[in-house]
Design a protein around this motif. Sequence first.
Motif, PDB file in Angstrom:
ATOM      1  N   GLY A  32       0.817  -1.210   0.000  1.00  0.00           N
ATOM      2  CA  GLY A  32       0.000   0.000   0.000  1.00  0.00           C
ATOM      3  C   GLY A  32       0.847   1.255   0.000  1.00  0.00           C
ATOM      4  N   PHE A  33       1.933   1.224   0.757  1.00  0.00           N
ATOM      5  CA  PHE A  33       2.821   2.384   0.814  1.00  0.00           C
ATOM      6  C   PHE A  33       3.495   2.632  -0.528  1.00  0.00           C
ATOM      7  CE2 PHE A  33       3.556   1.478   5.610  1.00  0.00           C
ATOM      8  CZ  PHE A  33       2.299   1.986   5.888  1.00  0.00           C
ATOM      9  N   VAL A  34       3.896   1.558  -1.210  1.00  0.00           N
ATOM     10  CA  VAL A  34       4.561   1.699  -2.504  1.00  0.00           C
ATOM     11  C   VAL A  34       3.610   2.334  -3.524  1.00  0.00           C
ATOM     12  CG1 VAL A  34       5.543   0.444  -4.463  1.00  0.00           C
ATOM     13  CG2 VAL A  34       6.225  -0.150  -2.142  1.00  0.00           C
ATOM     14  N   VAL A  35       2.351   1.894  -3.533  1.00  0.00           N
ATOM     15  CA  VAL A  35       1.377   2.465  -4.466  1.00  0.00           C
ATOM     16  C   VAL A  35       1.151   3.945  -4.155  1.00  0.00           C
ATOM     17  CG1 VAL A  35      -1.019   2.388  -5.249  1.00  0.00           C
ATOM     18  CG2 VAL A  35       0.248   0.266  -4.906  1.00  0.00           C
ATOM     19  N   ALA A  36       1.037   4.286  -2.871  1.00  0.00           N
ATOM     20  CA  ALA A  36       0.858   5.686  -2.490  1.00  0.00           C
ATOM     21  C   ALA A  36       2.074   6.511  -2.895  1.00  0.00           C
ATOM     22  CB  ALA A  36       0.615   5.793  -0.984  1.00  0.00           C
ATOM     23  N   ALA A  37       3.266   5.965  -2.673  1.00  0.00           N
ATOM     24  CA  ALA A  37       4.489   6.673  -3.055  1.00  0.00           C
ATOM     25  C   ALA A  37       4.573   6.832  -4.568  1.00  0.00           C
ATOM     26  CB  ALA A  37       5.715   5.928  -2.531  1.00  0.00           C
ATOM     27  N   PHE A  38       4.110   5.819  -5.308  1.00  0.00           N
ATOM     28  CA  PHE A  38       4.097   5.897  -6.765  1.00  0.00           C
ATOM     29  C   PHE A  38       3.193   7.044  -7.224  1.00  0.00           C
ATOM     30  CE2 PHE A  38       2.454   4.535 -10.960  1.00  0.00           C
ATOM     31  CZ  PHE A  38       3.651   4.432 -11.643  1.00  0.00           C
ATOM     32  N   GLY A 195      -3.992   3.544  -3.656  1.00  0.00           N
ATOM     33  CA  GLY A 195      -3.128   3.503  -2.475  1.00  0.00           C
ATOM     34  C   GLY A 195      -3.918   3.671  -1.200  1.00  0.00           C
ATOM     35  N   PHE A 196      -4.912   4.578  -1.219  1.00  0.00           N
ATOM     36  CA  PHE A 196      -5.764   4.775  -0.046  1.00  0.00           C
ATOM     37  C   PHE A 196      -6.495   3.484   0.315  1.00  0.00           C
ATOM     38  CE2 PHE A 196      -9.919   5.575   1.792  1.00  0.00           C
ATOM     39  CZ  PHE A 196      -9.632   6.448   2.832  1.00  0.00           C
ATOM     40  N   VAL A 197      -7.053   2.799  -0.676  1.00  0.00           N
ATOM     41  CA  VAL A 197      -7.800   1.558  -0.429  1.00  0.00           C
ATOM     42  C   VAL A 197      -6.886   0.491   0.158  1.00  0.00           C
ATOM     43  CG1 VAL A 197      -9.035  -0.336  -1.534  1.00  0.00           C
ATOM     44  CG2 VAL A 197      -9.542   2.024  -2.180  1.00  0.00           C
ATOM     45  N   LEU A 198      -5.689   0.344  -0.380  1.00  0.00           N
ATOM     46  CA  LEU A 198      -4.754  -0.663   0.123  1.00  0.00           C
ATOM     47  C   LEU A 198      -4.345  -0.359   1.563  1.00  0.00           C
ATOM     48  CD1 LEU A 198      -2.473  -1.198  -3.001  1.00  0.00           C
ATOM     49  CD2 LEU A 198      -3.997  -2.891  -1.957  1.00  0.00           C
ATOM     50  N   MET A 199      -4.096   0.902   1.857  1.00  0.00           N
ATOM     51  CA  MET A 199      -3.714   1.257   3.220  1.00  0.00           C
ATOM     52  C   MET A 199      -4.872   1.051   4.188  1.00  0.00           C
ATOM     53  SD  MET A 199      -1.106   4.514   2.913  1.00  0.00           S
ATOM     54  CE  MET A 199      -2.137   5.514   1.859  1.00  0.00           C
TER      55      MET A 199
END
Length: 404
Positions: A32-38, A195-199
């Motif tokens: 989740g963090f990687v997607v948000a950082a992307f 990213g929000f959904v994954l986190m």
Amino acid sequence: MTALPPTSEAGTPRWRMPRTAHAAHPGLVLAGFVVAAFAIGLSQQGAAGVIQDQVRSLDTTVDMIGWTIVAYALGVVVGAPVIMVGLAAWNRRRLLLTMSAVFVVTSALTVVAPSVEALLGIRFLAGLPHGALLGSATYIGVLALGAERRGQAIATLMYGLTGAAVIGVPGMQWLSEQAGWRASYLVVTLVGAAGFVLMWAFVPSAQGTRGVGFRTELAALRGRVLWTAIGTVTVGFAGLGAVQSYIVPLLEDTNGFSSDAVTVILMIFGLGMTAGAFAGGRLTDRSPVLTARIGIIGVAAMLLALGLVGTLGWPVVIALVVLGACIQVFSQSAQAHLMDATHTSPSLGAAIAHSALNAATVVGTGLGAIVIGLGWGFVAPAWVALVLALVAVVLVFVGPGYRR
């Protein structure tokens, strides 16, 4: 082994804490963090790829659009310390989701910005959650993998940012040409929402610094060790802003590369940064200070090489790729050192690291604009960056906190 808390805090409503987050797997948390950082990397770095269409669409100039890039970086510089200190007592899961939501909303507002003046304000707001989001994610990532693997945790988050560098600028540039710059930022919004959904699904509860007042939290920002670390990051990382901000005219106007070749070179440059993040994470786990010294010496050497071969074509490309790798090695170690310097509030330290990195972007990009405006050419920013890097070299060898 993970230090992540296995359950939610007492009284936390279940709708705010799904079962998948009660005993979260570190890999899913980091995903989740990687997607948000992307998404953040696309928003920040991809901005350079949509400038031309923004100029046409908003009936403005390149310089004015450039200020919107600076506005985003200033938002990060201001937002990281203010949010992390002001909301120090907040549960880190709650803080992460709130900052992620703000990022998604401001990205959506960017899509519908009616004028360049509105875009300027929106981009500043979009930068505000950047440092707090990535700082909190770094802190929980370290908890997930354990302190002994903190370098790898930092590097994993950086994969999202460096991954955006590989496809962000060329990808958003291509989409902007096909469907307009607003479509590019719509993609940013959708990735940020993912990213929000994954986190929300996988990030567990992690307490903030409860019982600590505003003044006590500010006390973590005192001391020569911390401010030396912040200064080292700012002057050391400014070289990337000075060079990367003007990399396209350097390659096209100064060295005669075609636009198609530049797209490929930008992707290779991003791959070099990704490799540097991978190596820097593992070296940092062994010794943050030694890694900082290796990284910044490499940065200075490549800036010198870039200044000397800046008009020779392919040697410039080689220098740029190695520079990207070295700057990421330095970045990983610098962030770990900042977390050490603010050991009473490591999540604040991680946020301050992103604030310092973006202060470096402002400094490097601004000084580069000055020397280019003086007519010194697109190689000149490398020489300015070299002076700053040499200051950082001195600091990592004799500065407080680096001597030990």
